[in-house]
Design an enzyme around this catalytic site. Structure first.
Site, mmCIF file in Angstrom:
data_model
loop_
_atom_site.group_PDB
_atom_site.id
_atom_site.type_symbol
_atom_site.label_atom_id
_atom_site.label_comp_id
_atom_site.label_asym_id
_atom_site.label_seq_id
_atom_site.Cartn_x
_atom_site.Cartn_y
_atom_site.Cartn_z
ATOM 1 N N GLU A 195 -33.306 -40.856 -13.911
ATOM 2 C CA GLU A 195 -33.132 -39.880 -14.671
ATOM 3 C C GLU A 195 -34.521 -39.122 -15.032
ATOM 4 O OE1 GLU A 195 -31.526 -38.527 -19.213
ATOM 5 O OE2 GLU A 195 -31.208 -40.374 -18.770
ATOM 6 N N ASN A 216 -28.694 -37.935 -20.271
ATOM 7 C CA ASN A 216 -28.702 -36.729 -21.244
ATOM 8 C C ASN A 216 -29.282 -35.299 -20.513
ATOM 9 O OD1 ASN A 216 -27.618 -38.593 -22.947
ATOM 10 N ND2 ASN A 216 -29.540 -38.803 -24.282
ATOM 11 N N ASN A 226 -22.098 -36.193 -18.563
ATOM 12 C CA ASN A 226 -22.615 -37.628 -19.189
ATOM 13 C C ASN A 226 -22.259 -37.328 -20.496
ATOM 14 O OD1 ASN A 226 -24.574 -39.810 -18.886
ATOM 15 N ND2 ASN A 226 -25.458 -38.448 -20.457
ATOM 16 N N GLU A 227 -21.828 -38.645 -21.030
ATOM 17 C CA GLU A 227 -21.673 -39.084 -22.522
ATOM 18 C C GLU A 227 -21.327 -37.921 -23.375
ATOM 19 O OE1 GLU A 227 -25.166 -40.823 -23.886
ATOM 20 O OE2 GLU A 227 -24.937 -42.759 -22.611
ATOM 21 N N TYR A 283 -25.706 -50.704 -24.079
ATOM 22 C CA TYR A 283 -27.170 -51.279 -24.042
ATOM 23 C C TYR A 283 -27.324 -52.250 -25.371
ATOM 24 C CZ TYR A 283 -28.491 -47.125 -21.504
ATOM 25 O OH TYR A 283 -28.644 -46.263 -20.210
ATOM 26 N N GLU A 294 -24.346 -46.800 -16.999
ATOM 27 C CA GLU A 294 -25.259 -47.277 -17.638
ATOM 28 C C GLU A 294 -25.097 -48.588 -18.382
ATOM 29 O OE1 GLU A 294 -27.307 -44.335 -20.252
ATOM 30 O OE2 GLU A 294 -26.292 -42.589 -19.232
ATOM 31 N N GLN A 303 -32.963 -47.966 -16.554
ATOM 32 C CA GLN A 303 -32.860 -47.013 -15.185
ATOM 33 C C GLN A 303 -33.987 -47.983 -14.162
ATOM 34 O OE1 GLN A 303 -34.199 -43.252 -16.196
ATOM 35 N NE2 GLN A 303 -32.569 -42.985 -17.661
#
Length: 503
Positions: free
Chosen positions: A27, A72, A172-173, A244, A292, A351
């Site tokens: 990212e 993001n 994304n999200e 996460y 992710e 990442q």
């Protein structure tokens, strides 16, 4: 010492080992791209400005596919800013990370880097501030051979052949209020469905990923997937999942059991997807892209973006330093992903460089492997063939977050053509070693080829640029095979790979 056993049967196959399980994520965040991948002044930099030392570490890590450019970041990204002559590319404010994006690296550079590193590119489109037309323009730019405005622009920019990107993330999200252009499930589901239909009019065989929940703790978890998939089921292939984990308030026992949550996340999304399938009387199944996942200490100071009038380029952000316990959890999450290989068809460690990453760099200087590098690299290297269901009999201990959990977690893979059986195992006990016996059924006599264990009495040790190898996987001399099975001792807070071959 605790006693445990794992039984695997050659006939009980979960599914194939999927190389895309060993994906990662790049990212435009912090120093992931700039001074991570791209550092033109570095002694190993090539003509495109990419660090050769990082490319070599990515190859060693065994990464198969890389998701780009967010995250993001993508929800405010204008991809056209990152193509064409670099002096003409505009700098833009990145609202996601309160930074300035110089657009020195864009889609063409990323694809060239991916080819150098030997990885497949996975592209995300902006469905936050943009929509269907911008996604179609990007697809045309990347995948059409020539003869159209955008494909000819790519060729003029130096990429004569199409980039040929097959996997595409539809935003994304979008369930997260932090996301630029955040939408309700109905709003996003409709936009994602129309974008997918339009993209398939250009290229019907694309593999499209729709946004699932950004965490199992989201208040909309489950219902988000149901609504979004009800809109998109016929036009997408996978639904995303993000998770996460970190040690909270010194609760190491719960942290080591993080895979319990990942198992719950996967099983819940699978159940929801299959319920939508049943309601629609569909024949095909929707699978998961866990694109992710990692250990991330989100509350640490380095995870907080700049504020106020300061909009720096490539600030130090999310640069967690990982210890042995973090690496053991990464290894355990890989076990969870592998045992769900029937439904998890892709995954991305988030990442790749500097930003919550297994690879760290200094601008213009050294690069090194974090502790989390090792379980990922060894699993990517040795998991092959078929995933076998593992029946685990182990003592349980109580955890604050997840209740009673087995001290041992494990999965096995088997490569029929080579006759190799590999066991990946973790000891989640904080203080007790485990005497583990593996009972392989349906195999000829096996011999131990290699046993490596990642552990340390001080599980808080980390790698640094000055001391990059304080804790490495070490040979485990306790591994032994006989007619009754294979025995090995697992130290507390440890991850192990045990490789076996027909005797």
């Amino acid at each position: 010492m605790l006693l445990a056993s794992v039984t695997v049967d050659r006939a009980f196959v979960v599914g194939p080992v999927r190389r895309r399980t060993f994906g990662s994520f790049v990212e435009h965040l912090g120093r992931c791209v700039y001074t991570g991948l791209h550092d033109p002044g570095h002694p190993t930099a090539d003509a495109d400005g990419f660090r050769g030392d990082v490319v070599e570490l990515v190859r060693e890590l065994g990464v198969s596919i890389v998701r780009y450019p967010g995250g993001n970041f993508v929800s405010g990204y204008r991809w056209e800013d990152g193509i064409g002559p670099r002096p003409q590319r505009p700098a833009r404010l990145d609202l996601a990370w309160h930074s300035t994006e110089p657009n020195t690296v864009g889609v063409d550079e990323f694809v060239r880097w991916a080819r150098k590193a030997g990885v497949e590119p996975m592209m995300a489109v902006n469905l936050g501030t943009r929509g269907i037309q911008e996604a179609l323009d990007l697809l045309e730019y990347c995948n059409i051979r020539g003869g159209t405005a955008w494909s000819d622009r790519r060729r003029a920019n130096g990429a004569e052949e199409p980039h040929g990107i097959r996997m595409w993330c539809l935003g994304n999200e979008m369930d997260g209020p932090w996301q630029t252009g955040h939408k309700t499930a109905h709003e996003y589901g409709r936009l994602a469905a129309e974008t997918a239909r339009a993209m398939r009019q250009i290229q019907p065989d694309l593999e499209l990923i729709v946004c699932g929940s950004s965490g199992s703790g989201m208040p909309t978890f489950g219902e988000w997937e149901r609504v979004v998939l009800s809109e998109t089921y016929d036009v997408v292939d996978l639904v995303s999942a993000h998770a996460y984990y970190c040690e909270e308030d010194g609760d190491l026992a719960s942290f080591l059991a993080s895979a319990v949550d990942m198992d719950h996340f996967i099983d819940s999304v699978v159940a929801t997807a299959d319920a939508v399938r049943a309601a629609r009387k569909a024949t095909r199944r929707i699978h998961l892209s866990f694109d992710e996942w990692n250990v991330w200490y989100v509350d640490r100071a380095e995870s907080r973006p700049p504020t106020g009038d300061d909009w720096p380029v490539a600030p130090v952000l999310l640069e967690d330093r990982y210890n042995v316990a973090d690496a053991v959890v990464v290894g355990s999450l890989l076990i969870s992903l592998l045992r769900h290989t029937d439904r998890v068809h892709a995954a991305s460690l988030a990442q790749l460089v500097n930003v919550i990453a297994p690879i760290m760099t200094e601008p213009g200087g050294r690069s090194w492997r974090q502790t989390t590098f090792h379980p990922f690299a060894l699993t990517a290297r040795h998991a092959a063939g078929e995933v076998l269901r593992a029946a685990i009999d182990a003592p349980v201990h109580d955890t604050t977050r997840f209740g009673p959990v087995p001290a041992v977690d494990a999965v096995a893979t088997y490569e029929p053509s080579a006759g190799g059986l590999v066991l990946f195992a973790v000891n989640r006990s904080v203080s007790e070693p485990v005497a583990l016996t593996l009972h392989p059924r349906g195999f000829r006599s096996l011999r131990v080829v290699e046993a490596l264990t990642l552990s340390d009495p001080d599980h808080t040790r980390s790698a640094t640029a000055d001391d990059p190898t304080p804790v490495l996987p070490h040979p485990n001399p306790s591994a032994a095979a006989d007619d009754d099975g294979v025995r090995i001792t697992l130290p507390p807070v440890s991850w192990t790979v045990l490789r076996l071959q027909a005797a």
